[in-house]
Motif scaffolding. Structure first.
Motif, mmCIF file in Angstrom:
data_model
loop_
_atom_site.group_PDB
_atom_site.id
_atom_site.type_symbol
_atom_site.label_atom_id
_atom_site.label_comp_id
_atom_site.label_asym_id
_atom_site.label_seq_id
_atom_site.Cartn_x
_atom_site.Cartn_y
_atom_site.Cartn_z
ATOM 1 N N GLU A 1 15.379 -7.073 -3.966
ATOM 2 C CA GLU A 1 15.360 -8.460 -3.510
ATOM 3 C C GLU A 1 14.702 -8.533 -2.139
ATOM 4 O OE1 GLU A 1 16.454 -11.351 -5.008
ATOM 5 O OE2 GLU A 1 16.567 -10.041 -6.753
ATOM 6 N N PRO A 2 13.881 -9.522 -1.896
ATOM 7 C CA PRO A 2 13.237 -9.650 -0.588
ATOM 8 C C PRO A 2 14.217 -10.128 0.485
ATOM 9 C CG PRO A 2 12.575 -11.444 -2.023
ATOM 10 C CD PRO A 2 13.417 -10.506 -2.846
ATOM 11 N N LEU A 3 13.946 -9.743 1.719
ATOM 12 C CA LEU A 3 14.698 -10.222 2.872
ATOM 13 C C LEU A 3 13.898 -11.383 3.443
ATOM 14 C CD1 LEU A 3 16.888 -10.022 5.060
ATOM 15 C CD2 LEU A 3 15.416 -8.361 6.214
ATOM 16 N N LEU A 4 14.473 -12.583 3.431
ATOM 17 C CA LEU A 4 13.775 -13.777 3.918
ATOM 18 C C LEU A 4 14.422 -14.246 5.210
ATOM 19 C CD1 LEU A 4 11.695 -16.018 3.576
ATOM 20 C CD2 LEU A 4 13.361 -17.234 2.162
ATOM 21 N N LEU A 5 13.608 -14.318 6.263
ATOM 22 C CA LEU A 5 14.049 -14.808 7.562
ATOM 23 C C LEU A 5 13.277 -16.085 7.877
ATOM 24 C CD1 LEU A 5 13.790 -11.395 9.431
ATOM 25 C CD2 LEU A 5 15.879 -12.455 8.573
ATOM 26 N N THR A 6 13.927 -17.035 8.530
ATOM 27 C CA THR A 6 13.255 -18.271 8.926
ATOM 28 C C THR A 6 13.544 -18.572 10.383
ATOM 29 O OG1 THR A 6 15.120 -19.657 8.226
ATOM 30 C CG2 THR A 6 13.353 -19.289 6.619
ATOM 31 N N ARG A 7 12.640 -19.314 10.984
ATOM 32 C CA ARG A 7 12.815 -19.772 12.370
ATOM 33 C C ARG A 7 12.350 -21.207 12.438
ATOM 34 N NH1 ARG A 7 9.961 -17.253 17.783
ATOM 35 N NH2 ARG A 7 11.026 -18.617 19.261
ATOM 36 N N ARG A 8 13.245 -22.082 12.842
ATOM 37 C CA ARG A 8 12.931 -23.517 12.926
ATOM 38 C C ARG A 8 13.299 -24.040 14.308
ATOM 39 N NH1 ARG A 8 12.746 -25.903 7.522
ATOM 40 N NH2 ARG A 8 13.265 -24.296 6.019
ATOM 41 N N VAL B 1 10.820 -3.926 0.012
ATOM 42 C CA VAL B 1 10.505 -2.519 -0.223
ATOM 43 C C VAL B 1 10.454 -2.317 -1.733
ATOM 44 C CG1 VAL B 1 11.332 -0.152 0.003
ATOM 45 C CG2 VAL B 1 11.593 -1.741 1.905
ATOM 46 N N GLU B 2 9.347 -1.729 -2.204
ATOM 47 C CA GLU B 2 9.188 -1.514 -3.638
ATOM 48 C C GLU B 2 8.321 -0.283 -3.886
ATOM 49 O OE1 GLU B 2 6.191 -4.702 -5.090
ATOM 50 O OE2 GLU B 2 7.433 -5.600 -3.529
ATOM 51 N N PRO B 3 8.433 0.329 -5.047
ATOM 52 C CA PRO B 3 7.605 1.506 -5.343
ATOM 53 C C PRO B 3 6.135 1.110 -5.477
ATOM 54 C CG PRO B 3 8.988 0.948 -7.230
ATOM 55 C CD PRO B 3 9.360 0.014 -6.127
ATOM 56 N N ASP B 4 5.244 2.049 -5.071
ATOM 57 C CA ASP B 4 3.824 1.794 -5.283
ATOM 58 C C ASP B 4 3.357 2.570 -6.521
ATOM 59 O OD1 ASP B 4 3.419 4.435 -4.549
ATOM 60 O OD2 ASP B 4 2.441 3.976 -2.655
ATOM 61 N N LEU B 5 2.091 2.552 -6.791
ATOM 62 C CA LEU B 5 1.559 3.186 -8.001
ATOM 63 C C LEU B 5 1.360 4.692 -7.871
ATOM 64 C CD1 LEU B 5 -1.098 0.507 -8.947
ATOM 65 C CD2 LEU B 5 1.160 0.839 -9.949
ATOM 66 N N PHE B 6 1.563 5.248 -6.689
ATOM 67 C CA PHE B 6 1.253 6.650 -6.439
ATOM 68 C C PHE B 6 2.485 7.457 -6.032
ATOM 69 C CE2 PHE B 6 -2.372 3.933 -5.385
ATOM 70 C CZ PHE B 6 -3.252 4.351 -6.371
ATOM 71 N N ASN B 7 3.640 7.108 -6.572
ATOM 72 C CA ASN B 7 4.914 7.786 -6.305
ATOM 73 C C ASN B 7 5.348 7.693 -4.852
ATOM 74 O OD1 ASN B 7 5.318 8.573 -8.987
ATOM 75 N ND2 ASN B 7 3.995 10.356 -8.697
ATOM 76 N N GLY B 8 4.893 6.692 -4.155
ATOM 77 C CA GLY B 8 5.319 6.415 -2.797
ATOM 78 C C GLY B 8 6.090 5.113 -2.778
ATOM 79 N N PHE C 1 4.443 4.240 2.532
ATOM 80 C CA PHE C 1 5.296 5.296 3.064
ATOM 81 C C PHE C 1 5.506 6.363 2.005
ATOM 82 C CE2 PHE C 1 6.288 1.497 5.428
ATOM 83 C CZ PHE C 1 6.382 1.939 6.741
ATOM 84 N N GLY C 2 5.855 7.566 2.451
ATOM 85 C CA GLY C 2 6.100 8.662 1.532
ATOM 86 C C GLY C 2 7.486 8.631 0.917
ATOM 87 N N SER C 3 8.436 7.951 1.595
ATOM 88 C CA SER C 3 9.803 7.912 1.062
ATOM 89 C C SER C 3 10.416 6.532 1.273
ATOM 90 C CB SER C 3 10.691 8.961 1.752
ATOM 91 O OG SER C 3 10.997 8.556 3.075
ATOM 92 N N ARG C 4 11.395 6.247 0.457
ATOM 93 C CA ARG C 4 12.104 4.969 0.546
ATOM 94 C C ARG C 4 12.844 4.864 1.888
ATOM 95 N NH1 ARG C 4 13.001 1.238 -3.003
ATOM 96 N NH2 ARG C 4 14.671 -0.242 -2.635
ATOM 97 N N GLN C 5 13.372 5.970 2.362
ATOM 98 C CA GLN C 5 14.116 5.982 3.622
ATOM 99 C C GLN C 5 13.215 5.557 4.788
ATOM 100 O OE1 GLN C 5 15.818 9.774 4.554
ATOM 101 N NE2 GLN C 5 17.090 8.960 6.189
ATOM 102 N N GLU C 6 11.992 6.049 4.828
ATOM 103 C CA GLU C 6 11.047 5.657 5.878
ATOM 104 C C GLU C 6 10.754 4.157 5.809
ATOM 105 O OE1 GLU C 6 7.601 8.575 6.778
ATOM 106 O OE2 GLU C 6 8.121 8.848 4.650
ATOM 107 N N ALA C 7 10.495 3.657 4.617
ATOM 108 C CA ALA C 7 10.171 2.239 4.440
ATOM 109 C C ALA C 7 11.350 1.351 4.832
ATOM 110 C CB ALA C 7 9.753 1.971 3.000
ATOM 111 N N GLU C 8 12.558 1.747 4.443
ATOM 112 C CA GLU C 8 13.733 0.940 4.790
ATOM 113 C C GLU C 8 14.010 0.987 6.285
ATOM 114 O OE1 GLU C 8 16.738 2.393 2.115
ATOM 115 O OE2 GLU C 8 16.079 1.042 0.507
ATOM 116 N N GLY C 9 13.711 2.110 6.932
ATOM 117 C CA GLY C 9 13.853 2.197 8.384
ATOM 118 C C GLY C 9 12.898 1.250 9.086
ATOM 119 N N ARG C 10 11.674 1.184 8.603
ATOM 120 C CA ARG C 10 10.672 0.271 9.172
ATOM 121 C C ARG C 10 11.076 -1.182 8.927
ATOM 122 N NH1 ARG C 10 7.287 -1.358 12.787
ATOM 123 N NH2 ARG C 10 5.252 -2.042 12.044
ATOM 124 N N LEU C 11 11.579 -1.478 7.723
ATOM 125 C CA LEU C 11 12.056 -2.828 7.403
ATOM 126 C C LEU C 11 13.158 -3.230 8.379
ATOM 127 C CD1 LEU C 11 12.762 -4.428 4.009
ATOM 128 C CD2 LEU C 11 14.520 -4.455 5.738
#
Length: 81
Positions: free
Chosen positions: A4-11, A25-32, A53-63
């Motif tokens: 599920e996407p994380l949606l943030l708003t600012r008004r 965060v979602e899988p890509d076509l090249f096992n990343g 990213f090479g791993s889900r953990q890296e991507a979630e850390g960046r998120l």
């Protein structure tokens, strides 16, 4: 499988500001993992960026880092519904 996407708003009506920032965060076509970012004015398609990213953990850390920065700048979780 897609998360599920994380949606943030600012008004801020006094500044005519209505922005969104969506992160997914979602899988890509090249096992990343891809972190997709979509942002802009509410009601538009906005801009789009993909970071790989090479791993889900890296991507979630960046998120988490991006989300924390946006919350410090006044963005809030969008209400569901």
């Amino acid at each position: 499988m897609k998360d599920e996407p994380l949606l943030l708003t600012r008004r801020d009506p006094s500044r005519n500001m209505a922005r969104f920032y969506m992160l997914t965060v979602e899988p890509d076509l090249f096992n990343g993992v891809a972190l997709t970012r979509n942002w802009g004015r509410i009601g538009t398609k906005g801009r789009f960026r993909i970071e790989l990213f090479g791993s889900r953990q890296e991507a979630e850390g960046r998120l988490a880092a991006i989300a924390n920065r946006k919350v410090r700048r006044g963005y809030r979780m969008a209400p569901e519904g």
